[in-house]
Design a protein around this motif. Structure first.
Motif, PDB file in Angstrom:
ATOM      1  N   THR A 134       0.818  -1.212   0.000  1.00  0.00           N
ATOM      2  CA  THR A 134       0.000   0.000   0.000  1.00  0.00           C
ATOM      3  C   THR A 134       0.852   1.262   0.000  1.00  0.00           C
ATOM      4  OG1 THR A 134      -1.723  -1.181   1.226  1.00  0.00           O
ATOM      5  CG2 THR A 134      -1.865   1.216   1.197  1.00  0.00           C
ATOM      6  N   THR A 135       1.884   1.281   0.846  1.00  0.00           N
ATOM      7  CA  THR A 135       2.694   2.492   1.006  1.00  0.00           C
ATOM      8  C   THR A 135       3.850   2.560   0.020  1.00  0.00           C
ATOM      9  OG1 THR A 135       4.104   1.398   2.651  1.00  0.00           O
ATOM     10  CG2 THR A 135       2.153   2.566   3.464  1.00  0.00           C
ATOM     11  N   LEU A 136       4.220   1.396  -0.567  1.00  0.00           N
ATOM     12  CA  LEU A 136       5.384   1.310  -1.464  1.00  0.00           C
ATOM     13  C   LEU A 136       6.686   1.633  -0.743  1.00  0.00           C
ATOM     14  CD1 LEU A 136       3.946   2.927  -4.733  1.00  0.00           C
ATOM     15  CD2 LEU A 136       3.978   0.512  -4.051  1.00  0.00           C
ATOM     16  N   PHE A 137       6.705   1.428   0.588  1.00  0.00           N
ATOM     17  CA  PHE A 137       7.923   1.617   1.365  1.00  0.00           C
ATOM     18  C   PHE A 137       8.792   0.364   1.262  1.00  0.00           C
ATOM     19  CE2 PHE A 137       5.838   4.684   4.627  1.00  0.00           C
ATOM     20  CZ  PHE A 137       6.011   5.726   3.738  1.00  0.00           C
ATOM     21  N   THR A 138      10.090   0.551   1.475  1.00  0.00           N
ATOM     22  CA  THR A 138      10.959  -0.598   1.712  1.00  0.00           C
ATOM     23  C   THR A 138      10.681  -1.093   3.126  1.00  0.00           C
ATOM     24  OG1 THR A 138      12.762   0.731   2.622  1.00  0.00           O
ATOM     25  CG2 THR A 138      12.713   0.422   0.226  1.00  0.00           C
ATOM     26  N   ARG A 139      11.189  -2.282   3.437  1.00  0.00           N
ATOM     27  CA  ARG A 139      10.955  -2.820   4.778  1.00  0.00           C
ATOM     28  C   ARG A 139      11.607  -1.946   5.846  1.00  0.00           C
ATOM     29  NH1 ARG A 139       8.654  -7.829   4.219  1.00  0.00           N
ATOM     30  NH2 ARG A 139       8.937  -8.361   6.416  1.00  0.00           N
ATOM     31  N   SER A 140      12.787  -1.401   5.552  1.00  0.00           N
ATOM     32  CA  SER A 140      13.456  -0.555   6.542  1.00  0.00           C
ATOM     33  C   SER A 140      12.702   0.753   6.750  1.00  0.00           C
ATOM     34  CB  SER A 140      14.899  -0.278   6.112  1.00  0.00           C
ATOM     35  OG  SER A 140      14.934   0.405   4.868  1.00  0.00           O
ATOM     36  N   GLU A 141      12.169   1.331   5.684  1.00  0.00           N
ATOM     37  CA  GLU A 141      11.381   2.553   5.813  1.00  0.00           C
ATOM     38  C   GLU A 141      10.116   2.299   6.615  1.00  0.00           C
ATOM     39  OE1 GLU A 141      12.532   4.853   1.616  1.00  0.00           O
ATOM     40  OE2 GLU A 141      10.872   3.405   1.680  1.00  0.00           O
ATOM     41  N   LEU A 142       9.466   1.173   6.342  1.00  0.00           N
ATOM     42  CA  LEU A 142       8.253   0.851   7.089  1.00  0.00           C
ATOM     43  C   LEU A 142       8.568   0.539   8.546  1.00  0.00           C
ATOM     44  CD1 LEU A 142       5.215   0.556   6.774  1.00  0.00           C
ATOM     45  CD2 LEU A 142       5.565  -1.861   6.234  1.00  0.00           C
ATOM     46  N   ALA A 143       9.749  -0.062   8.791  1.00  0.00           N
ATOM     47  CA  ALA A 143      10.164  -0.336  10.171  1.00  0.00           C
ATOM     48  C   ALA A 143      10.244   0.950  10.982  1.00  0.00           C
ATOM     49  CB  ALA A 143      11.513  -1.051  10.173  1.00  0.00           C
ATOM     50  N   THR A 144      10.824   1.983  10.374  1.00  0.00           N
ATOM     51  CA  THR A 144      10.946   3.270  11.060  1.00  0.00           C
ATOM     52  C   THR A 144       9.570   3.847  11.376  1.00  0.00           C
ATOM     53  OG1 THR A 144      13.042   3.735   9.948  1.00  0.00           O
ATOM     54  CG2 THR A 144      11.857   5.613  10.879  1.00  0.00           C
ATOM     55  N   ALA A 145       8.678   3.797  10.393  1.00  0.00           N
ATOM     56  CA  ALA A 145       7.337   4.355  10.577  1.00  0.00           C
ATOM     57  C   ALA A 145       6.554   3.593  11.631  1.00  0.00           C
ATOM     58  CB  ALA A 145       6.584   4.356   9.249  1.00  0.00           C
ATOM     59  N   VAL A 146       6.574   2.267  11.561  1.00  0.00           N
ATOM     60  CA  VAL A 146       5.839   1.447  12.525  1.00  0.00           C
ATOM     61  C   VAL A 146       6.423   1.617  13.923  1.00  0.00           C
ATOM     62  CG1 VAL A 146       5.292  -0.931  13.187  1.00  0.00           C
ATOM     63  CG2 VAL A 146       5.051  -0.207  10.810  1.00  0.00           C
ATOM     64  N   GLY A 147       7.750   1.725  14.003  1.00  0.00           N
ATOM     65  CA  GLY A 147       8.377   1.938  15.302  1.00  0.00           C
ATOM     66  C   GLY A 147       7.895   3.221  15.968  1.00  0.00           C
ATOM     67  N   GLU A 148       7.777   4.292  15.195  1.00  0.00           N
ATOM     68  CA  GLU A 148       7.276   5.552  15.752  1.00  0.00           C
ATOM     69  C   GLU A 148       5.834   5.401  16.228  1.00  0.00           C
ATOM     70  OE1 GLU A 148       8.194   9.311  15.120  1.00  0.00           O
ATOM     71  OE2 GLU A 148       9.725   9.110  13.566  1.00  0.00           O
ATOM     72  N   LEU A 149       5.017   4.721  15.454  1.00  0.00           N
ATOM     73  CA  LEU A 149       3.617   4.523  15.833  1.00  0.00           C
ATOM     74  C   LEU A 149       3.494   3.672  17.085  1.00  0.00           C
ATOM     75  CD1 LEU A 149       2.035   3.921  12.309  1.00  0.00           C
ATOM     76  CD2 LEU A 149       1.770   5.963  13.740  1.00  0.00           C
ATOM     77  N   GLU A 150       4.326   2.651  17.198  1.00  0.00           N
ATOM     78  CA  GLU A 150       4.293   1.800  18.392  1.00  0.00           C
ATOM     79  C   GLU A 150       4.736   2.569  19.629  1.00  0.00           C
ATOM     80  OE1 GLU A 150       4.893  -2.825  17.135  1.00  0.00           O
ATOM     81  OE2 GLU A 150       6.702  -1.592  17.224  1.00  0.00           O
ATOM     82  N   ARG A 151       5.815   3.325  19.509  1.00  0.00           N
ATOM     83  CA  ARG A 151       6.315   4.064  20.667  1.00  0.00           C
ATOM     84  C   ARG A 151       5.314   5.121  21.114  1.00  0.00           C
ATOM     85  NH1 ARG A 151      11.087   3.332  17.795  1.00  0.00           N
ATOM     86  NH2 ARG A 151      10.871   5.319  16.716  1.00  0.00           N
ATOM     87  N   ALA A 152       4.552   5.674  20.174  1.00  0.00           N
ATOM     88  CA  ALA A 152       3.549   6.677  20.520  1.00  0.00           C
ATOM     89  C   ALA A 152       2.260   6.051  21.038  1.00  0.00           C
ATOM     90  CB  ALA A 152       3.240   7.549  19.303  1.00  0.00           C
TER      91      ALA A 152
END
Length: 304
Positions: A218-236
Motif C-alpha cells: 500500500t505504502t510502497l515503502f521498503t521494509r526498513s522505511e516501514l520499520a521506522t514508521a511502525v516503530g514511531e507509531l508503536e512508541r507513541a
C-alpha cells in the motif's frame, strides 16, 4: 498560545495566592496590571522588567510556603516565552518552588526549546502496556461490565490513561468522545512525520488493521522505511501488533481518515486486507521488519 495571554493567566493565578501581598509594591502593581488588563503593560515588551517582577512575586510566595507551578501542553506555548522561563528555572533552583511542565513530543529534537536537561529532570510518560491498560479498563467499567465493552474501550484508546478515562466517562453517558480529546489526537496526527502519517492512513483505510506485507504494497515503502514508521507509531501508543497484524486504535485511525479525501481513501482501501483472509504471521511489530525469522512465516495460497 500567545505569550501575552499565557502570562496574563499565570500571573492572575499567582497574585491571588497567599503571600503575594508581600511582593515588592512596584512589581506587584506591574503584575496586577498584567493580570487585570487586556492591554499589555510595558513589562510584557521588556522581558527583563517582567523577569524582575516575577522573581519578586515568586520569592514572596515561597517565603510564605512551598509552591508548585504546573504548565501543561507546553508544546503550544509561543517560542518567545521560553527564554524567560529558562531564566526563571535557573533562578529558582534553590527556592521552594517545583516546576512541572507537560510537553508532548514524539522525538528528542522537538524539545529544543526547553531548558538544558541538566537543570530539569525529564521523565518520559509513555502509554500503558496491554496488561496494565486492561486492568485500568476493568477498574473504570467495573467487574460487571461485559467483555465486549472492555475490548471496545481498549481498541478505541489503547494504553493512554487519560483517553481511557475520558472514553469510559463518555460511554457511561452514552455520549461521543469529547472535543478536547479529539483535538489532542488530531494534534498528534498532524505532527507525525510524512512516512509515519502515511502508514497510519494506510492502516486506517484498510479498516484499522493490516499485515506487514499489505502495508508494504500500500505504502510502497521498503521494509526498513516501514520499520521506522511502525516503530514511531508503536512508541507513541497509536498501534499494536496482534498475531502478525498491526492494528491502529480507533481514536487515531479516525483522525487519520479525516485527513484523506474520498478518492484517496478508496484507493488505499483497495489494498486492504479482506476480513476472511489468512494472515502472514510475522514477528512482533517493527522488529519483524529489520530481523526476519523464517520460523514466523507460513505459506498463504491465493486464488483469483
Amino acid at each position: 498560545m500567545g505569550a501575552q495571554s499565557f502570562m496574563r493567566d499565570l500571573v492572575a493565578f499567582l497574585v491571588s495566592e497567599p503571600g503575594a501581598i508581600g511582593c515588592e509594591p512596584r512589581a506587584y502593581a506591574t503584575l496586577r496590571q498584567l493580570a487585570n488588563s487586556e492591554a499589555a503593560p510595558d513589562a510584557v515588551h521588556h522581558p527583563a522588567m517582567l523577569f524582575d517582577a516575577l522573581v519578586e512575586l515568586i520569592a514572596a510566595l515561597t517565603d510564605e510556603s512551598p509552591l508548585v507551578i504546573m504548565i501543561d501542553d507546553a508544546q503550544w506555548l509561543h517560542e518567545s516565552i521560553w527564554p524567560l522561563w529558562r531564566a526563571l528555572f535557573r533562578w529558582s533552583a534553590d527556592r521552594r518552588v517545583l516546576w512541572l511542565v507537560g510537553f508532548r513530543a514524539f522525538r528528542e529534537e522537538e524539545l529544543y526549546c526547553l531548558p538544558d536537561p541538566v537543570g530539569l529532570q525529564r521523565i518520559a510518560v509513555r502509554s500503558l502496556d496491554w496488561e496494565s491498560a486492561t486492568a485500568l479498563v476493568q477498574a473504570l467499567l467495573g467487574e460487571r461490565s461485559h467483555e465486549r465493552e472492555r475490548e471496545h474501550l481498549l481498541n478505541t484508546a489503547g494504553g493512554h490513561p487519560m483517553f481511557l478515562v475520558e472514553c469510559a466517562r463518555a460511554a457511561r453517558r452514552s455520549a461521543n468522545t469529547g472535543a478536547a480529546i479529539e483535538a489532542i489526537v488530531d494534534d498528534w496526527v498532524s505532527r507525525l512525520p510524512d512516512g509515519t502519517a502515511r502508514t497510519l492512513q494506510a492502516l486506517a483505510a484498510s479498516g484499522g488493521c493490516a499485515a506487514i506485507e499489505t502495508l508494504i504494497a500500500t505504502t510502497l515503502f521498503t521494509r526498513s522505511e516501514l520499520a521506522t514508521a511502525v516503530g514511531e507509531l508503536e512508541r507513541a501508543g497509536i498501534v499494536r501488533e496482534e498475531n502478525g497484524v498491526l492494528r491502529a486504535f480507533s481514536l487515531w485511525a479516525d483522525a487519520a481518515l479525516a485527513r484523506l479525501g474520498a478518492t484517496e481513501r478508496r484507493m488505499l482501501a483497495e489494498h486492504g486486507m479482506p476480513r476472511n483472509e489468512n494472515v502472514i504471521p510475522l514477528a512482533t511489530g517493527a522488529r519483524a521488519l529489520v530481523r526476519e525469522r523464517r520460523s514466523h512465516y507460513a505459506t498463504v495460497t491465493r486464488t483469483a
